[in-house]
Design an enzyme around this catalytic site. Structure first.
Site, PDB file in Angstrom:
ATOM      1  N   CYS A   1     -25.156  -7.628  57.349  1.00 23.31           N
ATOM      2  CA  CYS A   1     -26.174  -8.675  57.371  1.00 23.31           C
ATOM      3  C   CYS A   1     -26.217  -9.413  58.702  1.00 23.31           C
ATOM      4  CB  CYS A   1     -25.958  -9.675  56.222  1.00 23.31           C
ATOM      5  SG  CYS A   1     -24.515 -10.717  56.443  1.00 23.31           S
TER       6      CYS A   1
ATOM      7  N   GLU B   1      11.865  14.250  31.968  1.00 21.92           N
ATOM      8  CA  GLU B   1      11.067  15.482  32.056  1.00 21.92           C
ATOM      9  C   GLU B   1      10.045  15.306  33.168  1.00 21.92           C
ATOM     10  OE1 GLU B   1       8.339  15.681  28.491  1.00 21.92           O
ATOM     11  OE2 GLU B   1       8.765  13.542  28.556  1.00 21.92           O
TER      12      GLU B   1
ATOM     13  N   CYS C   1     -17.173 -11.762  55.959  1.00 21.51           N
ATOM     14  CA  CYS C   1     -18.559 -12.036  56.304  1.00 21.51           C
ATOM     15  C   CYS C   1     -18.895 -13.406  55.734  1.00 21.51           C
ATOM     16  CB  CYS C   1     -19.436 -10.963  55.673  1.00 21.51           C
ATOM     17  SG  CYS C   1     -21.153 -11.444  55.508  1.00 21.51           S
TER      18      CYS C   1
ATOM     19  N   ASP D   1       0.711  16.560  36.727  1.00 23.81           N
ATOM     20  CA  ASP D   1      -0.527  15.949  37.177  1.00 23.81           C
ATOM     21  C   ASP D   1      -1.695  16.682  36.531  1.00 23.81           C
ATOM     22  OD1 ASP D   1      -1.761  14.038  38.550  1.00 23.81           O
ATOM     23  OD2 ASP D   1      -1.533  14.944  40.537  1.00 23.81           O
TER      24      ASP D   1
ATOM     25  N   CYS E   1     -25.861 -11.910  52.153  1.00 24.03           N
ATOM     26  CA  CYS E   1     -25.414 -10.592  52.612  1.00 24.03           C
ATOM     27  C   CYS E   1     -25.726  -9.560  51.532  1.00 24.03           C
ATOM     28  CB  CYS E   1     -23.918 -10.611  52.900  1.00 24.03           C
ATOM     29  SG  CYS E   1     -23.295  -8.984  53.376  1.00 24.03           S
TER      30      CYS E   1
ATOM     31  N   CYS F   1     -20.905  -9.317  60.628  1.00 20.39           N
ATOM     32  CA  CYS F   1     -20.963  -8.410  59.489  1.00 20.39           C
ATOM     33  C   CYS F   1     -21.908  -7.255  59.820  1.00 20.39           C
ATOM     34  CB  CYS F   1     -21.453  -9.166  58.260  1.00 20.39           C
ATOM     35  SG  CYS F   1     -21.793  -8.100  56.858  1.00 20.39           S
TER      36      CYS F   1
ATOM     37  N   LYS G   1       6.630  14.892  35.264  1.00 15.85           N
ATOM     38  CA  LYS G   1       5.329  14.267  35.007  1.00 15.85           C
ATOM     39  C   LYS G   1       4.284  15.188  35.616  1.00 15.85           C
ATOM     40  CE  LYS G   1       2.878   9.895  35.450  1.00 15.85           C
ATOM     41  NZ  LYS G   1       1.606  10.396  35.895  1.00 15.85           N
TER      42      LYS G   1
ATOM     43  N   LYS H   1       8.182   8.109  40.350  1.00 19.06           N
ATOM     44  CA  LYS H   1       7.306   8.918  41.188  1.00 19.06           C
ATOM     45  C   LYS H   1       8.042   9.527  42.367  1.00 19.06           C
ATOM     46  CE  LYS H   1       3.211   8.335  39.283  1.00 19.06           C
ATOM     47  NZ  LYS H   1       2.124   7.971  40.136  1.00 19.06           N
TER      48      LYS H   1
ATOM     49  N   TYR I   1       0.831  21.308  27.880  1.00 18.46           N
ATOM     50  CA  TYR I   1       2.201  21.103  27.434  1.00 18.46           C
ATOM     51  C   TYR I   1       2.297  19.722  26.797  1.00 18.46           C
ATOM     52  CZ  TYR I   1       4.652  17.857  30.582  1.00 18.46           C
ATOM     53  OH  TYR I   1       5.113  16.757  31.217  1.00 18.46           O
TER      54      TYR I   1
END
Ligand code: IVH
Length: 702
Positions: free
Chosen positions: A415, A117, A430, A121, A436, A412, A119, A320, A230
């Site tokens: 930092c 059946e 980093c 969303d 950091c 980074c 799926k 899917k 449903y």
């Protein structure tokens, strides 16, 4: 940047952040990821630091305590609400069928029927009927506990107040959703009703609209929203009206509750796949969003035997649809610094709709990926989005354009520490470690996040503000916060302060699995944390095992001619052998050992314990049975059961299954052809039963 430009951006940020706060806290319909939300907060802060005279009265940085607490009351589900395993290809569906057959020990010629059946969303909801009357509607929540949305559900016309002919207790489970047309009309209405169209509330997609509409404090708001429902299954039931999935679904339809129109039953892979393709072909014309097809073993006795792993049943699978794609422009590349220092490049995109969802960001994964794609700011790119995963950049559509290449930072951005890429690693990290601020804040945030300690009312806004003001440095500081400290801050009042202190206190004994997850150890996600907690049940057991693993690892010197890589692997495998937990291999064992070997992490833990935090032992809910707590061994061939099923049965009865017979073995289940294990059991005086005996024991216990 001029004052005027900064003021304009600060105004936009204040409105944006307020909107996302509301979406997140009040409507449960966030439109952006936490990381993106963080970026907005950070940008606001930077601007305020650079233009202190422009800080607004309604600045987000002044609004700690903005989050209204969850307003719907919580309800514990009688039976957990499960999720589904996913498949993305026909082969994975074939594997699923083979797995089911193997688990059930089905002969090659035995028929295996499955339903298929769409799926939808939407958002799952459980409707409890007692003596035919709707008494409770609950959202899924975390699967164990959801929210009470009874008053709201009563306003949905697809949901009957009464059902006739149903058993005394029957929980119908299904999906609350909104059609695409209703979603568009709702957005148009919200726009028309807004005082300022630029600030009108708009939902990003039908799913968010359905979630935001169902989770309303005021049921009158829900009533004005065109929600549909449903059914796709059931929870607790005093009696079942049929012995197949299809039969029960038909009974539910007979009680007047909508079920999927395209629900059908098939006995082979070809049938399932043909149905999948026919639904996929209709997808655009259905009028509502679907993201795949769900297959379920039809026979309910087989479903019961198959049971579940972690949070998903072994008897169902979501197949899917392929990811949806779109084209847009790459406007900028930002770098995010994660909890472990990983620098992740994020593509900022010209907003584009991908299968009904507006996408503004996509991940670029890492430095190599940027080079592989050859993308630069200004390029046109193809992106894709599949389900809940973060959208990805697939391809550069304008590689020939004359633009400067993107230069990945070697420091980074948070930092300024050097950012390096270790040998054999794809990620640039980093090196700032705990100096950091981004890493420290990320760790704190992870610690209190929903699947970790889940401290209500302590969101990222607070974490950032408390961190900035020196109130929080490490996780233990959370447990040392006082009401007086909160009250001395702007915008905190008696009630909000008291609530937060109570929410923190409530988490002083976190379940072991959540605690392990909260520590943010590399490679230890929720599932691994749960596996470890199940295996060790208490913190003490777990810690002493990890210490042994660290010792075992240290005891292996590098062999002559052995490469560093090989040596590392051999050491980690030795640690894994000590940790001895299904699913946990060298990589995780190595990460665990590294984490607990690191003095700083030990300090953080000691500090947590000193602050009064103590993980609670995991109590695994199992049926009390004659084998609870016993160690069993299966040997020889089993005729009615597969090894997997036998093991699952034993574990459900609270027993542990071992691979070999020893003095610790309590019971041996021996099938035909048993050899050395049977002999050893006899020598040790271990009780032995056959498969029929085992089946009788299981039947008596369930
Ligand atoms: S069965 C025991 N069937 O998808 C299995 N779920 O990704 C429970 N969903 O939480 C779910 N359509 O909310 C099932 N036809 C369908 C579905 C469906 C949508 C949702 C459901 C579930 C989620 C799992």
């Amino acid at each position: 940047m001029t004052d005027a430009e900064a003021a304009a951006e600060l105004e936009t940020l204040a409105a944006e952040i307020a909107r996302h706060n509301r979406l997140y806290h009040t409507d449960d319909a966030p439109e952006i990821s936490d990381a993106d939300y963080d970026a907005l907060i950070r940008r606001n802060r930077e601007l305020e630091e650079a233009f202190p005279h422009l800080v607004r009265a309604d600045s987000p940085s002044r609004q700690v305590g903005a989050a209204p607490a969850g307003h719907l009351s919580k309800v514990r589900h009688a039976l957990p609400m499960l999720s589904l395993d996913n498949a993305f290809s026909d082969d994975e569906v074939a594997d699923f069928l083979a797995r089911v057959r193997r688990f059930l020990s089905l002969p090659a010629d035995a028929e295996l029927a499955l339903t298929a059946e769409p799926k939808i969303d939407g958002l799952s909801c459980s409707l409890r009927y007692e003596k035919g009357a709707l008494v409770l509607a609950a959202t899924r929540g975390d699967g164990t506990t959801g929210e009470d949305v009874t008053a709201n559900a009563r306003t949905i016309t697809d949901i009957p107040q009464r059902i006739d002919g149903a058993p005394d207790v029957f929980e119908i489970r299904g999906e609350v959703y909104m059609s695409k047309a209703d979603f568009a009309a709702l957005n148009a209405r919200l726009l028309a009703e807004a005082d300022d169209p630029a600030k009108a509330r708009q939902f990003a997609n039908p799913r968010n609209a359905a979630a935001g509409s169902l989770r309303q404090k005021d049921a009158a708001v829900t009533a004005a929203r065109p929600l549909r429902f449903y059914a796709h299954g059931w929870g607790e039931a005093s009696k079942l009206p049929a012995d197949t999935q299809l039969g029960v679904m038909q009974a539910i339809a007979g009680w007047g509750v909508p079920i999927a129109q395209d629900l059908a039953c098939f006995t082979d892979l070809e049938g399932l796949l043909a149905h999948y393709r026919s639904i996929e072909a209709k997808r655009a014309d259905l009028g509502f969003d679907i993201d795949g097809v769900v297959y379920k073993v039809d026979d309910l006795d087989r479903q019961r035997r198959l049971g579940q792993v972690a949070r998903a049943p072994r008897w169902a699978l979501a197949h899917k649809f392929p990811a949806e794609k779109a084209e847009t422009v790459l406007e900028a590349i930002d770098i995010q610094v994660g909890r472990t220092g990983k620098l992740t490049p994020v593509a900022r995109l010209t907003p584009v709709s991908v299968g009904g969802v507006t996408v503004t960001n996509a991940t670029l994964h890492n430095k190599d990926e940027i080079e592989r794609l050859g993308v630069r700011v200004g390029d046109r790119v193809r992106i894709q989005r599949a389900g809940d995963v973060i959208p990805q950049v697939l391809e550069n559509l304008t590689p020939e354009a004359d633009r400067p290449p993107y230069v990945f930072p070697d420091h980074c951005p948070e930092c300024g520490s050097e950012a390096v890429r270790e040998e054999g690693e794809v990620d640039v990290r980093c090196t700032g470690g705990l100096i950091c601020p981004a890493q420290r804040v990320e760790r704190l945030r992870h610690f209190v996040s929903r699947h970790a300690l889940d401290i209500e009312g302590l969101g990222i806004t607070h974490i950032e503000a408390f961190f900035r003001d020196g109130l929080l440095q490490s996780p233990a500081d959370i447990f040392r916060l006082t009401k007086a400290q909160l009250l001395s801050r702007e915008r905190w009042a008696e009630i909000s302060a008291q609530n937060l202190i109570e929410a923190i206190d409530a988490k002083r004994r976190p379940p072991l699995d959540r605690f392990l997850f909260a520590l943010g150890i590399r490679h230890v996600g929720e599932v691994t944390a749960r596996d470890l907690a199940r295996r060790y049940t208490s913190w003490t057991n777990f810690r002493s095992t990890i210490d042994s693993a660290i010792d075992a690892r240290a005891a292996l010197p590098q062999a002559l001619g052995e490469t560093d890589e090989k040596h590392r692997k051999r050491r980690n495998d030795a640690a894994a052998a000590v940790i001895e937990t299904p699913g946990i291999g060298g990589e995780v064992a190595g990460a665990l050992s590294d984490f607990f070997e690191e003095p700083h992490n030990r300090e953080v833990l000691d500090d947590l314990f000193a602050a009064g935090v103590e993980p609670a032992d995991l109590i695994w809910e199992t049926k009390e049975s004659p084998v609870t707590g016993k160690t069993l061994v299966f040997t020889g061939s089993l005729e009615t059961l597969s090894r997997d099923e036998a093991k699952a049965q034993a574990e459900a009865l609270g027993a542990k299954v071992a691979g070999s017979v020893s003095a610790k073995t309590d019971l041996l289940i021996a099938g035909p052809g048993a050899g050395s294990k049977l002999k050893k059991a006899a020598e040790l005086g271990v009780e032995v039963i056959d498969e029929a005996g085992w089946n009788a024991l299981v039947a008596a216990a369930s």
